[in-house]
Design a protein around this motif. Structure first.
Motif, short mmCIF file in Angstrom:
data_model
loop_
_atom_site.label_atom_id
_atom_site.label_comp_id
_atom_site.label_asym_id
_atom_site.label_seq_id
_atom_site.Cartn_x
_atom_site.Cartn_y
_atom_site.Cartn_z
N LYS A 425 88.42 -117.92 -2.80
CA LYS A 425 87.99 -117.85 -1.40
C LYS A 425 87.75 -116.42 -0.92
O LYS A 425 86.97 -116.20 0.01
CB LYS A 425 89.00 -118.56 -0.50
N ASN A 426 88.40 -115.45 -1.55
CA ASN A 426 88.16 -114.05 -1.17
C ASN A 426 86.72 -113.62 -1.44
O ASN A 426 86.24 -112.66 -0.87
CB ASN A 426 89.11 -113.12 -1.92
N ASP A 427 86.06 -114.34 -2.36
CA ASP A 427 84.68 -113.99 -2.74
C ASP A 427 83.64 -114.82 -1.99
O ASP A 427 82.44 -114.67 -2.25
CB ASP A 427 84.48 -114.15 -4.26
N TYR A 428 84.06 -115.73 -1.13
CA TYR A 428 83.10 -116.49 -0.32
C TYR A 428 82.29 -115.52 0.55
O TYR A 428 82.82 -114.53 1.04
CB TYR A 428 83.80 -117.47 0.61
N ARG A 429 81.01 -115.84 0.78
CA ARG A 429 80.17 -115.01 1.64
C ARG A 429 79.31 -115.90 2.55
O ARG A 429 78.90 -116.99 2.17
CB ARG A 429 79.25 -114.10 0.79
N LYS A 430 79.02 -115.37 3.76
CA LYS A 430 78.16 -116.07 4.73
C LYS A 430 76.92 -115.22 4.99
O LYS A 430 76.99 -114.00 5.01
CB LYS A 430 78.91 -116.30 6.04
N PHE A 431 75.78 -115.88 5.18
CA PHE A 431 74.52 -115.18 5.43
C PHE A 431 73.85 -115.76 6.68
O PHE A 431 73.72 -116.98 6.81
CB PHE A 431 73.55 -115.33 4.25
N ARG A 432 73.42 -114.89 7.57
CA ARG A 432 72.56 -115.29 8.69
C ARG A 432 71.13 -115.00 8.26
O ARG A 432 70.77 -113.85 7.97
CB ARG A 432 72.95 -114.48 9.92
N ILE A 433 70.30 -116.04 8.18
CA ILE A 433 68.92 -115.86 7.71
C ILE A 433 68.15 -115.00 8.70
O ILE A 433 68.14 -115.27 9.91
CB ILE A 433 68.22 -117.23 7.52
N LYS A 434 67.45 -113.97 8.19
CA LYS A 434 66.80 -112.99 9.06
C LYS A 434 65.28 -113.12 9.10
O LYS A 434 64.65 -112.79 10.11
CB LYS A 434 67.16 -111.58 8.58
N THR A 435 64.67 -113.59 8.00
CA THR A 435 63.20 -113.51 7.89
C THR A 435 62.50 -114.84 8.04
O THR A 435 61.27 -114.90 7.99
CB THR A 435 62.83 -112.91 6.51
N VAL A 436 63.26 -115.93 8.20
CA VAL A 436 62.65 -117.27 8.20
C VAL A 436 62.81 -117.91 9.57
O VAL A 436 63.91 -117.96 10.11
CB VAL A 436 63.29 -118.17 7.12
#
Length: 564
Positions: A425-436
């Motif tokens: 779980k320390n390696d989980y990552r979240k992304f907010r889509i910027k270009t779509v």
């Protein structure tokens, strides 16, 4: 390291004490050891006359190169060996299983007006940790007592600078559950309660009980019977928590009693943590071992790993077998000017207590290991099937990605990591889509994978590993755009799509343009379902949090417009 000549490098080894690391061809550290004499010790592994266990023979056959660190003395080598084992978790060392399932109680003594709460792992901060606790029940019981009897704050406010921030009292203050240090900055009385909580969690309850008895008697003599009853109830609760863990020991100094039970390639270690004559905790640890390892080797490996970064060390550690280099261990354990020594009882009450801990280790083995062994076998089958499908040699790390949005609004993505035998779980990552803009999962997935790879290429510490396989929530199309993205970066890693049926349940895998029905792969089906569900949950959770923030922001704007 193709230019590494083992025979030549063996000749260069010094006769100094130090630590050696054995590497596979891909750089993985597969074994860490220490030696009084590096030259003599490392040469033994490559000598035909040296008798090796089957595990060591297998390890040697995988060595591509080795490196070593020279130190001044044996104590330094012991410390460095422990740190390297913790960092690399080499597959051929006797390893202590991760205790991530066991909770801790955290007291935030590193911040103004400390808080106390439950956590599932220790962080590298200056807070004080108690545990790990074998049972969540005892954690709840202790925290409930603290909440009922002390007024430590429950909020996460930064109270470092009172001039910078102005706060109002919250509901907890009005319910008399918090002393509101945000406005009543009486640090002296607050820290008095913090120190009492620290004593309580450390098992040092005699002083607390004595003080409560004094107050109870004073109230009783003044006919304040209701107040006296409150102090009486506090005393009863403390005694109930501590007395039910009472151990028959005349010595009331702090000690850990270590018991062991082993069978085949698994050892179960049971520890009774005794503080002031009470068992304040009992915790169990599983080690993967070689059947030919001696009891002394198993216990030594356990001590080096378990006590490497323990925030509290007792005065004595009682163990079931004699170990080599006992004096060296005693010196290593005696940190922060506090003496700690290892004892191996031979007879009497101490020996009985160690045997009692060993009996408990057997009970825990019978209860837990059957499940653990079954899960390990099931996971091995799942890995074998995944290796057959993708053609890779080894499954080390799986990274799973999913896109979430509401009709194309607030596009986000999740990255979930499965490594070894569980989620990391320390390696989980979240992304907010910027270009779509809009509901375009293909373009969103392309952006996410590109950003993930760019972070790796730029040596970002949070993305410093690549997976064995990319798992993508979706079918042929989603897998295809990820494959194209990786080709742009000249990265050759298998991409596997995770396909769901009409009821949104895992159905199969897509690899190299072909869908594979998972119903013939029972264990792999279970693994993929678990990973796919977790990836979806993590993405949805992030999307909901952003949606909630957006709604709050809209409400705030409406109120501001009305006020104008």
């Amino acid at each position: 390291m193709s230019d590494f000549n083992i025979e030549n490098e063996l000749k260069k080894l010094p006769t100094s004490p130090g630590v050696y690391l054995m590497h596979k061809f891909d750089g993985e550290v597969i074994y860490v050891g220490k030696a009084k004499n590096l030259k003599n010790r490392v040469k033994q592994y490559f000598s035909d006359s040296y008798q090796k266990t089957s595990k060591i023979e297998q390890m040697v056959s995988n060595i591509d190169y080795f490196e070593y660190v020279v130190v001044d003395n044996e104590l330094e080598s012991l410390i460095l060996e422990s740190n390297f084992i913790k960092e690399y978790r080499p597959r051929y060392n006797t390893l202590l299983k991760d205790d991530k399932n066991y909770p801790y109680i955290k007291l935030t003594t590193d911040e103004a007006f400390p808080r106390v709460f439950k956590v599932h792992r220790k962080s590298k901060d200056k807070a004080t940790y108690f545990g790990p606790y074998m049972s969540g029940g005892i954690v709840k019981e202790a925290l409930d007592y603290i909440k009922d009897n002390y007024k430590l704050r429950l909020c996460k406010l930064d109270l470092t600078n009172p001039k910078k921030n102005k706060y109002k009292t919250c509901l907890y203050y009005h319910l008399e559950m918090c002393s509101a240090p945000c406005i009543n900055r009486d640090e002296t009385s607050y820290m008095k309660e913090v120190n009492e909580v620290k004593d309580f969690l450390s098992g040092n309850t005699k002083g607390i009980v004595k003080e409560l008895e004094k107050k109870m008697n004073e109230c009783s003599s003044e006919d304040k019977f209701e107040e006296a009853a409150i102090y009486r109830d506090k005393i009863i609760t403390i005694n109930e928590i501590t007395e039910k863990q009472k151990i028959d020991s005349k010595e009331e100094f702090d000690k850990d009693i270590v018991g062991m039970y082993r069978e085949k390639d698994i050892a179960m270690i049971q520890i009774f943590e005794v503080r002031d004559g009470n068992i304040i905790d009992r915790n169990t640890n599983i080690l993967n071992i070689d059947e030919k390892d001696s009891d002394e080797e198993v216990i030594s490996s356990f001590i080096k790993q378990y006590y490497n970064e323990t925030f509290f060390l007792p005065k004595e550690i009682w163990i079931p077998v004699e170990i080599d280099e006992k004096e060296l261990f005693d010196e290593w354990l005696s940190r922060d000017k506090k003496k700690c020594k290892i004892i191996t009882p031979k007879k009497g009450s101490k020996d009985k207590l160690v045997k009692l801990a060993s009996l408990n280790a057997k009970i825990q083995y019978d209860q837990k290991v059957a499940k653990y062994v079954r899960e390990e076998k099931e996971l091995a089958i799942a890995y074998d099937d995944l290796k057959k499908i993708t053609g890779i040699d080894e499954v080390k790390r799986l990274e799973s990605f999913d896109i979430s949005n509401t009709s194309g609004v607030l596009n986000v993505a999740s990255m979930v990591v499965w490594e070894g035998n569980g989620f990391k779980k320390n390696d989980y990552r979240k992304f907010r889509i910027k270009t779509v803009q809009g509901p375009d999962d293909y373009a969103s997935m392309t952006e996410v994978i590109s950003r993930r790879i760019e972070r790796f290429v730029n040596d970002d510490a949070k993305f410093n590993k690549l997976p064995s396989i990319f798992l993508i929530d979706g079918g042929l199309g989603q897998a295809g755009v990820v494959e194209d993205t990786l080709k742009n970066y000249q990265i050759d890693i298998p991409v596997v799509g995770m396909v769901k049926d009409d009821n949104h349940r895992t159905r199969g895998l897509v690899y190299n343009g072909v869908e594979i029905d998972l119903h013939g792969y029972k264990e792999l089906f279970k693994l993929i379902t678990k990973i796919q569900d977790e990836t979806h949950r993590f993405a949805i959770e992030y999307h909901r949090s952003l949606r909630s923030k957006e709604m709050l922001s809209c409400e705030k704007e409406k109120k501001q417009k009305k006020s104008k």
